[in-house]
Design a protein around this motif. Structure first.
Motif, PDB file in Angstrom:
ATOM      1  N   LEU A   1       0.826  -1.202   0.000  1.00 49.03           N
ATOM      2  CA  LEU A   1       0.000   0.000   0.000  1.00 49.03           C
ATOM      3  C   LEU A   1       0.863   1.257   0.000  1.00 49.03           C
ATOM      4  O   LEU A   1       0.550   2.242  -0.678  1.00 49.03           O
ATOM      5  CB  LEU A   1      -0.924  -0.002   1.224  1.00 49.03           C
ATOM      6  N   ASP A   2       1.964   1.208   0.748  1.00 55.64           N
ATOM      7  CA  ASP A   2       2.861   2.354   0.788  1.00 55.64           C
ATOM      8  C   ASP A   2       3.445   2.649  -0.590  1.00 55.64           C
ATOM      9  O   ASP A   2       3.640   3.808  -0.968  1.00 55.64           O
ATOM     10  CB  ASP A   2       3.986   2.087   1.795  1.00 55.64           C
ATOM     11  N   THR A   3       3.720   1.600  -1.357  1.00 57.43           N
ATOM     12  CA  THR A   3       4.211   1.765  -2.725  1.00 57.43           C
ATOM     13  C   THR A   3       3.189   2.500  -3.582  1.00 57.43           C
ATOM     14  O   THR A   3       3.550   3.233  -4.508  1.00 57.43           O
ATOM     15  CB  THR A   3       4.520   0.393  -3.341  1.00 57.43           C
ATOM     16  N   LEU A   4       1.919   2.323  -3.273  1.00 55.37           N
ATOM     17  CA  LEU A   4       0.842   2.985  -4.015  1.00 55.37           C
ATOM     18  C   LEU A   4       0.429   4.300  -3.360  1.00 55.37           C
ATOM     19  O   LEU A   4      -0.518   4.952  -3.817  1.00 55.37           O
ATOM     20  CB  LEU A   4      -0.365   2.054  -4.118  1.00 55.37           C
ATOM     21  N   GLY A   5       1.135   4.681  -2.282  1.00 57.70           N
ATOM     22  CA  GLY A   5       0.799   5.905  -1.563  1.00 57.70           C
ATOM     23  C   GLY A   5      -0.435   5.775  -0.711  1.00 57.70           C
ATOM     24  O   GLY A   5      -1.110   6.778  -0.433  1.00 57.70           O
ATOM     25  N   LEU A   6      -0.728   4.538  -0.229  1.00 57.17           N
ATOM     26  CA  LEU A   6      -2.000   4.282   0.440  1.00 57.17           C
ATOM     27  C   LEU A   6      -1.876   3.609   1.806  1.00 57.17           C
ATOM     28  O   LEU A   6      -2.882   3.139   2.342  1.00 57.17           O
ATOM     29  CB  LEU A   6      -2.898   3.413  -0.455  1.00 57.17           C
ATOM     30  N   ASP A   7      -0.683   3.547   2.386  1.00 59.30           N
ATOM     31  CA  ASP A   7      -0.577   2.976   3.736  1.00 59.30           C
ATOM     32  C   ASP A   7      -1.374   3.873   4.682  1.00 59.30           C
ATOM     33  O   ASP A   7      -1.034   5.047   4.872  1.00 59.30           O
ATOM     34  CB  ASP A   7       0.885   2.915   4.169  1.00 59.30           C
ATOM     35  N   PRO A   8      -2.443   3.358   5.316  1.00 60.42           N
ATOM     36  CA  PRO A   8      -3.288   4.223   6.155  1.00 60.42           C
ATOM     37  C   PRO A   8      -2.567   4.813   7.361  1.00 60.42           C
ATOM     38  O   PRO A   8      -3.053   5.778   7.950  1.00 60.42           O
ATOM     39  CB  PRO A   8      -4.411   3.274   6.612  1.00 60.42           C
ATOM     40  N   LEU A   9      -1.415   4.236   7.704  1.00 61.99           N
ATOM     41  CA  LEU A   9      -0.684   4.720   8.872  1.00 61.99           C
ATOM     42  C   LEU A   9       0.503   5.592   8.487  1.00 61.99           C
ATOM     43  O   LEU A   9       1.398   5.842   9.294  1.00 61.99           O
ATOM     44  CB  LEU A   9      -0.214   3.529   9.717  1.00 61.99           C
TER      45      LEU A   9
ATOM     46  N   GLU B   1     -16.224  11.918   8.142  1.00 61.67           N
ATOM     47  CA  GLU B   1     -15.094  11.670   9.033  1.00 61.67           C
ATOM     48  C   GLU B   1     -13.894  11.378   8.159  1.00 61.67           C
ATOM     49  O   GLU B   1     -13.954  10.533   7.277  1.00 61.67           O
ATOM     50  CB  GLU B   1     -15.402  10.469   9.941  1.00 61.67           C
ATOM     51  N   ALA B   2     -12.787  12.069   8.372  1.00 64.63           N
ATOM     52  CA  ALA B   2     -11.620  11.940   7.511  1.00 64.63           C
ATOM     53  C   ALA B   2     -10.998  10.567   7.638  1.00 64.63           C
ATOM     54  O   ALA B   2     -11.082   9.912   8.670  1.00 64.63           O
ATOM     55  CB  ALA B   2     -10.590  13.018   7.862  1.00 64.63           C
ATOM     56  N   ALA B   3     -10.344  10.124   6.555  1.00 65.93           N
ATOM     57  CA  ALA B   3      -9.744   8.793   6.547  1.00 65.93           C
ATOM     58  C   ALA B   3      -8.719   8.633   7.655  1.00 65.93           C
ATOM     59  O   ALA B   3      -8.639   7.586   8.298  1.00 65.93           O
ATOM     60  CB  ALA B   3      -9.086   8.545   5.189  1.00 65.93           C
TER      61      ALA B   3
ATOM     62  N   LEU C   1      -7.181   5.955  12.802  1.00 66.38           N
ATOM     63  CA  LEU C   1      -6.776   6.043  14.199  1.00 66.38           C
ATOM     64  C   LEU C   1      -7.857   5.478  15.109  1.00 66.38           C
ATOM     65  O   LEU C   1      -7.559   4.738  16.064  1.00 66.38           O
ATOM     66  CB  LEU C   1      -6.492   7.509  14.551  1.00 66.38           C
ATOM     67  N   SER C   2      -9.113   5.799  14.815  1.00 63.53           N
ATOM     68  CA  SER C   2     -10.211   5.321  15.649  1.00 63.53           C
ATOM     69  C   SER C   2     -10.292   3.802  15.656  1.00 63.53           C
ATOM     70  O   SER C   2     -10.446   3.173  16.707  1.00 63.53           O
ATOM     71  CB  SER C   2     -11.534   5.921  15.155  1.00 63.53           C
ATOM     72  N   VAL C   3     -10.179   3.198  14.470  1.00 60.06           N
ATOM     73  CA  VAL C   3     -10.244   1.738  14.384  1.00 60.06           C
ATOM     74  C   VAL C   3      -9.104   1.098  15.165  1.00 60.06           C
ATOM     75  O   VAL C   3      -9.301   0.132  15.918  1.00 60.06           O
ATOM     76  CB  VAL C   3     -10.212   1.285  12.908  1.00 60.06           C
TER      77      VAL C   3
END
Length: 526
Positions: free
Chosen positions: A448-456, A470-472, A477-479
């Motif tokens: 995901l990080d390679t695609l610019g999408l690692d949520p963290l 509610e922002a991504a 963080l909430s989850v």
């Protein structure tokens, strides 16, 4: 990450499409271990829409893959801050042209930042390279491939045109036939396939009409402006004194000058949107080579965003502004939607596209949070960033190496998600299962990080807002925190207060304050 440990073995399998050859071929850098990329950026005449930003996301993914392969990447994205439309619209609105350009340049930068597009290595403005352009025009004239226009009295007018007939290679990028007037060239065929080329206002939707192209001073209708005399409405500060008269640069000469200035000797890829192939990139290739300089080894173009089958553009009235889209959807979801198909594929923008992206987000974040809960830890960003291409799942590497096939790459991501969920479904995962689960978690986040999408990763976990309900970043963080609180509640239920306290302390160290109430535990950012 670039260059750490050298270029990976996976890099030997990278194959990319070249617009000029119409072939997917093995990528070989001009300089070993280095990649030079020039991507045409915005003409900052007005606010960005999703169609503009698609190219930014597409080439950001390509750049990130080069970095994951271990290359040292120089990424140049220009800003066109002077042209007819900027001047005309500023005049109509009663504002300074440079103030308008800067205001919209900032809007584009904010849009790129919000959607996780990495800042370029260099972001030159056209107006900062006027001397480079004058020098380039002089070289082309001296080499016999351009002519300076004089008026009836023999005075310099400020117009300089590229002499297309003098350059036998003209048309090689878009496969046009020299001198035949053949309308079956590739660029025209693509435009025809997308519908009429002129909108209701008479404006060319794909390639804006350059007023200089209508000049009687041209020797050949195909000739194009390298330098342009000022219009009567042009302000004095939009004119430069040159050896060929007062005026300002033509659109095409700007990119030739800036790409040569920053990428001479390491120019691997010239990129941009599909609509730039002709005339912009065709003309750019011709004038650069006519000046005696090398041009890009490979030309790559991202396809359009379409709305009900038509190219998204302001002239069609269907351009969705970035702020308007982000008002209803998180930035992560919008980036996923823009980058979820291979860059050369047309992307149909619709509610379904965004709904699928939202479902992907929820599935990914649920896996990441539950895997961390099962393992009792979440791998840190440094570990994820250090995962190079050779350590990623082979199906993901194969997909990215075959002309950046993001659709197949995402399929590889969800294969790992399913494998991880299967491991967590075991009543009591043994040590081997836990090790494999951790491997899946790291692989998912690194892909995901390679695609610019690692949520963290930034920008998804840096601040936040309330767009889209509610922002991504807040959702992620909430989850994650809720999962930790659930694990803490279970530990307290089992009277394992050591484990419960450890979770509380870990959250506190991350800046999360826990408050225990009769109704349960709540949390807030300290």
């Amino acid at each position: 990450m670039a260059g750490d440990g050298g270029v990976q073995n996976a890099a030997t399998g990278l194959r990319l499409y070249d617009t000029a050859s119409h072939e997917v071929s093995r990528f070989e850098p001009v300089q070993p271990g280095k990649v030079g990329m020039y991507v045409c950026g915005a003409t900052v005449q007005s606010s960005p829409h999703i169609g503009h930003i698609r190219a930014g996301v597409a080439f950001d993914i390509i750049r990130r893959w080069f970095l994951r392969l271990g290359y040292d990447v120089t990424f140049v994205r220009n800003v066109t801050d002077i042209d007819d439309k900027i001047l005309d619209k500023a005049c109509a609105d009663g504002e300074q042209w440079w103030a308008r350009a800067y205001r919209y340049e900032r809007e584009f930068t904010e849009a790129y930042d919000e959607l996780g597009v990495m800042p370029p290595t260099v972001e030159p403005r056209a107006t900062g390279h006027i001397l480079d352009m004058i020098h380039l025009v002089e070289r082309i004239v001296d080499n016999g491939h351009a002519y300076v226009v004089r008026d009836e009295a023999g005075e310099l007018t400020g117009d300089v045109y590229f002499d297309v007939a003098s350059w036998p290679h003209y048309g090689e990028l878009t496969h046009q036939k020299q001198g035949s007037g053949d309308s079956t060239d590739e660029a025209a065929a693509v435009a025809d396939a997308m519908g009429p080329s002129v909108d209701a206002a008479g404006e060319d939707k794909y390639n804006p009409v350059d007023p200089a192209d209508l000049s009687e001073a041209k020797r050949d209708p195909r000739d194009f402006a390298l330098w342009k005399r000022p219009k009567d409405t042009d302000p004095l500060d939009a004119r430069w004194i040159t050896p060929f008269g007062p005026g300002r640069p033509g659109w095409h000469i700007e990119c030739s000058a800036m790409s040569y200035r920053y990428l001479d000797g390491m120019f691997d890829i010239h990129g941009g949107g599909l609509d730039l192939r002709f005339p912009h990139h065709e003309n750019e290739m011709a004038q650069t080579r006519a000046a005696g300089y090398e041009t890009a080894r490979r030309w790559m173009h991202s396809a359009w965003v379409t709305d009900k089958g038509e190219k998204m553009s302001k002239s069609l009235g269907n351009g969705l502004s970035v702020p308007a889209v982000l008002a209803d959807h998180s930035a992560w979801v919008v980036r996923y939607a823009l980058g979820s198909v291979q860059y050369r594929s047309m992307l149909e923008w619709s509610d379904q596209t965004l709904a699928e992206a939202q479902a992907a987000y929820e599935r990914i974040v649920n896996f990441i949070s539950h895997a961390a809960e099962t393992l009792g830890e979440q791998p840190d960003r440094e570990e994820i960033a250090a995962v190079m291409a050779d350590a990623l799942p082979v199906d993901f590497v194969a997909a990215m190496n075959e002309d950046i096939n993001v659709s197949r790459a995402l399929a590889a991501v969800f294969t790992q998600v399913r494998a991880g969920n299967t491991l967590m479904a075991q009543p009591v995962p043994d040590d081997d299962a836990r090790a494999r689960l951790r491997g899946s978690l790291v692989a998912v986040r690194a892909m995901l990080d390679t695609l610019g999408l690692d949520p963290l990763a930034d920008p998804w976990v840096d601040g936040g807002d309330d767009r889209g309900g509610e922002a991504a970043e807040h959702k992620a963080l909430s989850v994650l925190v809720d999962a930790q609180l659930a694990a803490r509640a279970e530990a307290r239920k089992e009277r394992d207060f050591t484990a419960a306290d450890a979770i509380r302390d870990e959250l506190a160290a991350a800046g999360i304050t826990i408050e225990d109430t009769p109704a349960g535990s709540t949390w807030s950012v300290a």
